[in-house]
Design an enzyme around this catalytic site. Structure first.
Site, PDB file in Angstrom:
ATOM      1  N   ASP A   1       8.359   2.353  12.987  1.00  0.00           N
ATOM      2  CA  ASP A   1       7.195   1.651  13.555  1.00  0.00           C
ATOM      3  C   ASP A   1       6.881   2.096  14.987  1.00  0.00           C
ATOM      4  O   ASP A   1       5.723   2.099  15.399  1.00  0.00           O
ATOM      5  CB  ASP A   1       7.425   0.128  13.550  1.00  0.00           C
ATOM      6  CG  ASP A   1       7.145  -0.479  12.189  1.00  0.00           C
ATOM      7  OD1 ASP A   1       6.493   0.185  11.359  1.00  0.00           O
ATOM      8  OD2 ASP A   1       7.586  -1.619  11.957  1.00  0.00           O
TER       9      ASP A   1
ATOM     10  N   LEU B   1       0.830  -1.210   0.000  1.00  0.00           N
ATOM     11  CA  LEU B   1       0.000   0.000   0.000  1.00  0.00           C
ATOM     12  C   LEU B   1       0.864   1.259   0.000  1.00  0.00           C
ATOM     13  O   LEU B   1       0.344   2.377  -0.078  1.00  0.00           O
ATOM     14  CB  LEU B   1      -0.912   0.015   1.236  1.00  0.00           C
ATOM     15  CG  LEU B   1      -1.959  -1.101   1.327  1.00  0.00           C
ATOM     16  CD1 LEU B   1      -2.738  -0.978   2.628  1.00  0.00           C
ATOM     17  CD2 LEU B   1      -2.921  -1.054   0.145  1.00  0.00           C
TER      18      LEU B   1
ATOM     19  N   LYS C   1      14.090  -6.556   6.143  1.00  0.00           N
ATOM     20  CA  LYS C   1      14.211  -5.586   7.245  1.00  0.00           C
ATOM     21  C   LYS C   1      15.471  -5.761   8.086  1.00  0.00           C
ATOM     22  O   LYS C   1      15.970  -4.808   8.664  1.00  0.00           O
ATOM     23  CB  LYS C   1      12.976  -5.664   8.158  1.00  0.00           C
ATOM     24  CG  LYS C   1      11.736  -5.069   7.528  1.00  0.00           C
ATOM     25  CD  LYS C   1      10.595  -5.076   8.523  1.00  0.00           C
ATOM     26  CE  LYS C   1       9.409  -4.325   7.961  1.00  0.00           C
ATOM     27  NZ  LYS C   1       8.426  -4.008   8.995  1.00  0.00           N
TER      28      LYS C   1
END
Ligand code: ATR
Length: 308
Positions: free
Chosen positions: A116, A31, A80
């Protein structure tokens, strides 16, 4: 790799379109392009934002070539951790979590960040006073990167107690190092009585596992002990696909407040966008609701849910 970050003080790119992207594998359903399009429009900044499907074996090649043509990029599964090997420095948040989700390039140097923690903290504010962890009892499931971000954000916001439950409690062993002054307790899911007691006592409950995620290992599942959720609690899910996970549905039916994972996605993206803007920040905030509307369309969600 050094731990301090000094990229923001280095030379910013000239006023041209920022070249951005996301690397992952798979990355087709990301997204992020839709999210950053909304932010770029709101900030009046021209960007290009491309998806790079990079299998693990191709990461070295990507970092040597395509990455050098980008001003910055988002990093998703499975890179990551491995991307950290290519950085000149990583910020304190990414070292605490052991994962980078945002990279900034200046010349031949890459700088790593993890947005995050801030993204989760900002998403909690959507729930108003109920979402404020200060002095409250927090219960959370999970021990992966996302769970580490939740624990760190909760500790930084002075939660009163954080209880972490994971299928494999060994993975959460070092969690209490993340929560600062906040007392912290780690448990497995085997002792049902203890688990239920902790859930019942909690003010804020967070699912930071992939349970309930469409396409994940347990899409229809509920995290263990979820039936103990009651009215008056706030239940947060970091999963956003589907928007209303089985956990959020059950929490709503029990009369609890709910907060879905789409807000965290939006706010972590806003923090990343600020990093890419570097030392040419553009005044004004990020239109979170507008971003949410765009993402709901991408997700095929016909209407929003009321939540808290
Ligand atoms: P992320 O980086 O997104 O946090 P991760 O590191 O793969 O992803 O972590 C996934 C989390 O979901 C872990 O806490 C995992 O539990 P284990 O550590 O015991 O594996 C949890 N999880 C995944 N599937 C689960 C399931 N079916 N039941 C309970 N927990 C599950």
């Amino acid at each position: 790799m050094k731990n301090e970050i000094n990229a923001a003080s280095s030379t910013a790119p000239a006023k041209r379109a920022l070249k951005l992207g996301v690397i992952g594998h798979p990355v087709g359903h990301s997204l992020s392009p839709a999210l950053h399009k909304v932010f770029a429009e709101a900030k009046g900044v021209e960007i290009t934002y491309e998806k790079f499907d990079v299998p693990p074996a191709k990461l070295p090649e990507f970092m040597k070539n395509a990455a050098l043509a980008l001003d910055g990029f988002s990093v998703t599964i499975p890179h990551k951790l491995s991307v950290m090997g290519y950085l000149s420095s990583a910020d304190a948040n990414s070292t605490a979590i052991g994962a980078v989700n945002t990279v900034l390039r200046r010349d031949k140097d890459f700088f790593g960040y993890n947005t995050d923690i801030d993204g989760f903290a900002q998403s909690l504010a959507r729930a108003g006073e109920r979402g404020s962890p200060a002095g409250k009892k927090v219960f959370m499931w999970g021990a992966g990167g996302a769970a580490r971000a939740v624990a760190k954000a909760m500790g930084a916001q002075k939660a009163g107690l954080i209880t972490v439950a994971n299928r494999d409690p060994g993975k959460a062993e070092d969690f209490c190092g993340l929560t600062g002054d906040t007392p912290c307790l780690v448990m497995g899911i085997g002792d049902e009585k203890k688990l239920i007691e902790s859930i019942v006592a909690a003010d804020i409950i967070v699912n930071a596992t992939s349970v309930g995620m469409a396409g994940g290992p347990d899409p229809e599942g509920l995290p263990p002990g979820a039936s103990a959720i009651r009215a008056g609690q706030l239940v947060v899910d970091i999963v956003y696909k589907p928007l209303v996970t089985p956990l959020l549905k059950a929490a709503g039916e029990a009369g609890a407040g709910t907060l879905d994972g789409l807000w965290m996605l939006i706010y972590q993206g806003a923090v990343a966008f600020d990093i890419w803007l570097g030392n040419r920040p553009v005044p004004g905030g990020y239109p979170a609701q507008k971003a949410r509307d765009a993402l709901l369309m991408e997700l095929g969600e016909k209407r929003d849910q009321p939540g808290v």
